[in-house]
Scaffold this active site. Structure first.
Site, PDB file in Angstrom:
ATOM      1  N   TYR A 171       0.964  -1.315  -0.065  1.00  0.00           N
ATOM      2  CA  TYR A 171       0.188  -0.126  -0.035  1.00  0.00           C
ATOM      3  C   TYR A 171       0.986   1.209   0.040  1.00  0.00           C
ATOM      4  CZ  TYR A 171      -3.796   3.230   2.050  1.00  0.00           C
ATOM      5  OH  TYR A 171      -4.672   4.101   2.183  1.00  0.00           O
ATOM      6  N   ASP A 266      -9.842  11.223  -2.602  1.00  0.00           N
ATOM      7  CA  ASP A 266     -10.166  10.077  -3.094  1.00  0.00           C
ATOM      8  C   ASP A 266     -11.740   9.925  -2.583  1.00  0.00           C
ATOM      9  OD1 ASP A 266      -9.050   7.834  -4.728  1.00  0.00           O
ATOM     10  OD2 ASP A 266      -9.458   6.428  -2.781  1.00  0.00           O
TER      11      ASP A 266
END
Ligand code: ADP
Ligand code: SF4
Length: 690
Positions: A171, A266
């Site tokens: 990630y 996001d």
């Protein structure tokens, strides 16, 4: 119903390394406030999505080691083998429904480590970050630390494999991950082999990726989630740099999951960005790899989803919020029932729960987070407990959800709404700039009710107590809502604000009913959520000279939790709205408002042709009070119970009202009493030390 052939592409299986996903619906990792605190609840929540047809169901970020943990947020943990059973619970629940289970491993940016109390460490020495302003610092990682991080990550991969996951993440996204901070010139000023050139800055990512692949050894798939750019930060990651990094390891992982450089970017609310808002950012990245690509965009329209896949933007339609609002979204599309999707409204109440370290809740889906503790399934509900008729008075979010869910249980329901159109505040507030999606709260419920022969909706039916008694339903639900106060009472002014004779005070309801004050307008926001700033936007757009005054230190202060605050403030400034924070409104005179600085106590006067008081709402409880007063007559009319729900009881968000309606419907005739605990808890004892 049969599936629309234009959506067939969404149901094609897609290979991810050693696994095959049954279709293209992919629940990307998302936080939820359940995490390590409530593993059973978490497993049941994820299982609902797997049952609902998502082919891949991922965890939230899962900490690999206490050296970097995200408290006070509650996310996942896989610090040691003792965490494995909790993960097995989720994995098995997800796989039982034919979905693949993915885990997003994270070594976060230097956070406060409130829980572990270990000295935070990061790419460089400096204040701990990511959300807080805690006045302590992280130390810079040295070569030993970097070896430790790699070792911890690799060990976590091993545990994830033993827990049974199908897919393991590396990630580097959302500004949250150490790997992103290494990549970015904005945060990486190291002079060793991990700083300087992009090859150096990407070294840790490449090392961890290759060790993850080694550990996986083809047994599970490996994904990389990576930020597409950091446009909001000086010297932040550029799109070109990310393309170069992707190019360096393009074929190494089994899947690429592209996200934005910050959570705000996001997961913007619908007020800030439309469905498909990431299209420009992701365009072109898929060409850099032959491996499948996941993208998101708050997709709720199957046409848009299919277009994104056909257009070569992504292989998997990623979703967090749409899967929260409707865990059964894929199944509905598959069954040719796309019109029954409970569409996400983009309000970020779900995000707010996580930011408040509270279990996730959703405006549209009242069962979210309740799958285990209240045993609420998103699609199934117990049949009715009696043949009693129910009268629901008020067709706002609370009344509509009560009627819908009661109808789903098989009750015969009549819903009386005073207005010409049901929907209550969801429909009224949807007229404000940027909030049109809020009408979905009413639209979905009315659509479902329209399919039920035994639920009748009567618009244009204001009910008096006599009407209610004459109707003679066994159960009466009073969901009559609330109206904004005109007297200024609220959090800052529990006894109200002095209003001089002849002064003009408007409420949000006046504006929603069409009042359009011109000239200089002062909006006094002591609510701190959406209403004050949305009205400022409305009136500024109509040409008024707007000043927004609030006693809070920030404009729309609560929207920090919904990730909107900075963008909303920026938008208001752009519209020419003047902002006064930490300022109380102490008196309203004709043509002027008397203000007081909350810090110094200094008073001043501001010309104001009109003042809009956004302070608090008063429940419309007149009907409920009259029915109570006539309690002695209930039995003669066959009325067994009267229950007040939603804003008529205590004004809250639309999520509160929907939940109240659902709770009422679930509990009717079940014998649930006030003395019972409302839900199961996950208790830590007996347990193993981990
Ligand atoms: P909630 O958020 O609790 O659902 P709302 O204010 O959105 O509350 O909705 C309340 C609804 O109840 C409004 O649409 C309003 O018109 C309706 N209503 C209020 N009083 C009555 C009444 N006496 N009879 C019928 N409908 C009513
Ligand atoms: Fe969508 Fe709002 Fe539900 Fe979040 S809370 S999933 S944004 S409807």
């Amino acid at each position: 119903m049969t599936r629309d052939p234009r959506h067939d592409i969404l149901f094609e299986p897609v290979r991810i390394g050693p696994r095959v996903a049954r279709n293209r619906f992919y629940q990307v990792p998302h936080c939820n406030g359940l995490g390590h605190r409530a593993p059973r609840a978490l497993a049941a929540m994820r299982a609902a999505k797997a049952e609902g047809g998502w082919a891949v169901v991922c965890t939230e970020e899962v900490e690999v080691h206490p050296a970097a943990e995200v408290s006070p947020s509650i996310e996942g943990r896989i610090w040691s083998d003792a965490d494995i059973p909790a993960h097995e619970g989720m994995v098995q629940a997800v796989q039982a429904h034919g979905a693949l289970a993915g885990i997003e491993l994270v070594f976060p940016t230097p956070r406060a480590n409130h829980d572990s109390r270990l000295v935070p460490m990061g790419v460089r020495a400096g204040p701990v970050g990511s959300g807080g302003i805690d006045p302590w610092q992280a130390r810079a990682m040295d070569a030993d630390d970097l070896r430790d991080v790699r070792r911890w990550h690799r060990a976590a991969v091993g545990r994830a494999i033993r827990a049974g996951y199908d897919l393991v993440y590396v990630y580097a996204g959302h500004g949250l991950s150490l790997l992103q901070q290494f990549l970015s010139r904005a945060t990486n000023d190291r002079s060793d082999a991990y700083g300087g050139s992009l090859a150096n800055r990407s070294r840790l990512l490449r090392e961890i990726l290759s060790e993850t692949l080694e550990e996986a050894a083809g047994r599970v798939a490996v994904a990389v989630r990576i930020a597409m750019a950091e446009p909001d930060i000086d010297d932040g990651l550029t799109r070109e740099e990310i393309a170069e990094v992707v190019g360096m390891v393009a074929e190494a992982p089994d899947l690429w999951d592209f996200c934005m450089g910050s959570w705000e970017r996001d997961s913007p609310t619908a007020r800030l960005a439309p469905e498909g808002f990431q299209e420009a950012a992701i365009r072109g990245l898929k060409a850099l790899t032959t491996k499948p690509v996941v993208g998101v965009g708050r997709f709720t329209s199957p046409d848009t989803m299919a277009a994104q896949v056909r257009g070569g933007l992504m292989d998997f339609v990623g979703a967090a919020r749409p899967s929260i609002a409707d865990p059964f979204l894929p199944r509905k599309i598959e069954a040719g029932e796309a019109d029954r999707i409970r569409e996400c409204i983009g309000c970020n109440i779900c995000v707010a729960s996580d930011n408040l370290a509270a279990p996730i809740r959703c405006t549209q889906n009242p069962t979210m987070g309740e799958e285990w503790r209240r045993r609420w399934h998103p699609e199934r509900i117990a049949p009715r407990g009696s043949a009693a008729r129910v009268l629901v008075v008020g067709g706002g979010p609370a009344g509509l959800e009560a009627a819908r869910a009661l109808g789903a249980r098989g009750y015969e329901v009549a819903l009386a709404e005073a207005g010409a159109r049901p929907g209550g505040r969801a429909v009224r507030e949807a007229r404000l700039p940027g909030l049109s999606t809020w009408a979905r709260v009413a639209d979905w419920r009315l659509g479902e009710i329209a399919r039920m022969g035994h639920v009748a909706v009567f618009p244009g039916s204001p009910m008096t107590a006599a009407d209610v008694l004459d109707f003679g339903a066994a159960h009466v639900v009073v969901a009559t809502g609330a109206r904004w106060r005109r007297d200024g009472r609220g959090r800052r002014h529990p006894r109200g604000i002095a209003v001089a004779e002849g002064a003009s005070v408007l409420t949000p309801d006046d504006l929603l009913d069409g009042a359009a004050p011109g000239g200089s307008v002062l909006i006094y926001d002591d609510e701190h959520y959406v209403m004050g700033s949305a009205l400022a936007e409305l009136l500024a757009g109509q040409g008024a000279a707007v000043t927004l005054v609030t006693p809070a230190p920030l404009v729309a202060a609560w929207t920090v939790h919904t990730l909107e605050q900075a963008a909303v403030e920026r938008r208001l400034v752009g519209l020419g709205v003047r902002l006064r924070t930490r300022t109380a409104l102490v008196r309203i005179d004709p043509g002027a408002a008397i203000l007081r600085d909350e810090v110094t106590g200094a008073a001043d006067s501001l010309p104001a042709d009109a003042v809009v008081a956004v302070t608090a709402r008063a429940p419309c409880d007149g009907l409920a009070a009259e029915l109570q007063a006539r309690r002695g007559e209930w039995a003669d009319h066959g009325v067994a119970g009267v229950t007040v729900i939603g804003d008529a009881l205590a004004p809250g968000t639309i999520a509160h009202a929907v939940f109240a309606g659902h709770l009422y419907a679930r509990n009717l005739d079940t014998g649930a009493g006030a003395d019972d605990l409302p839900f199961r808890r996950e208790l830590p004892f007996p347990g193993e030390a981990g």
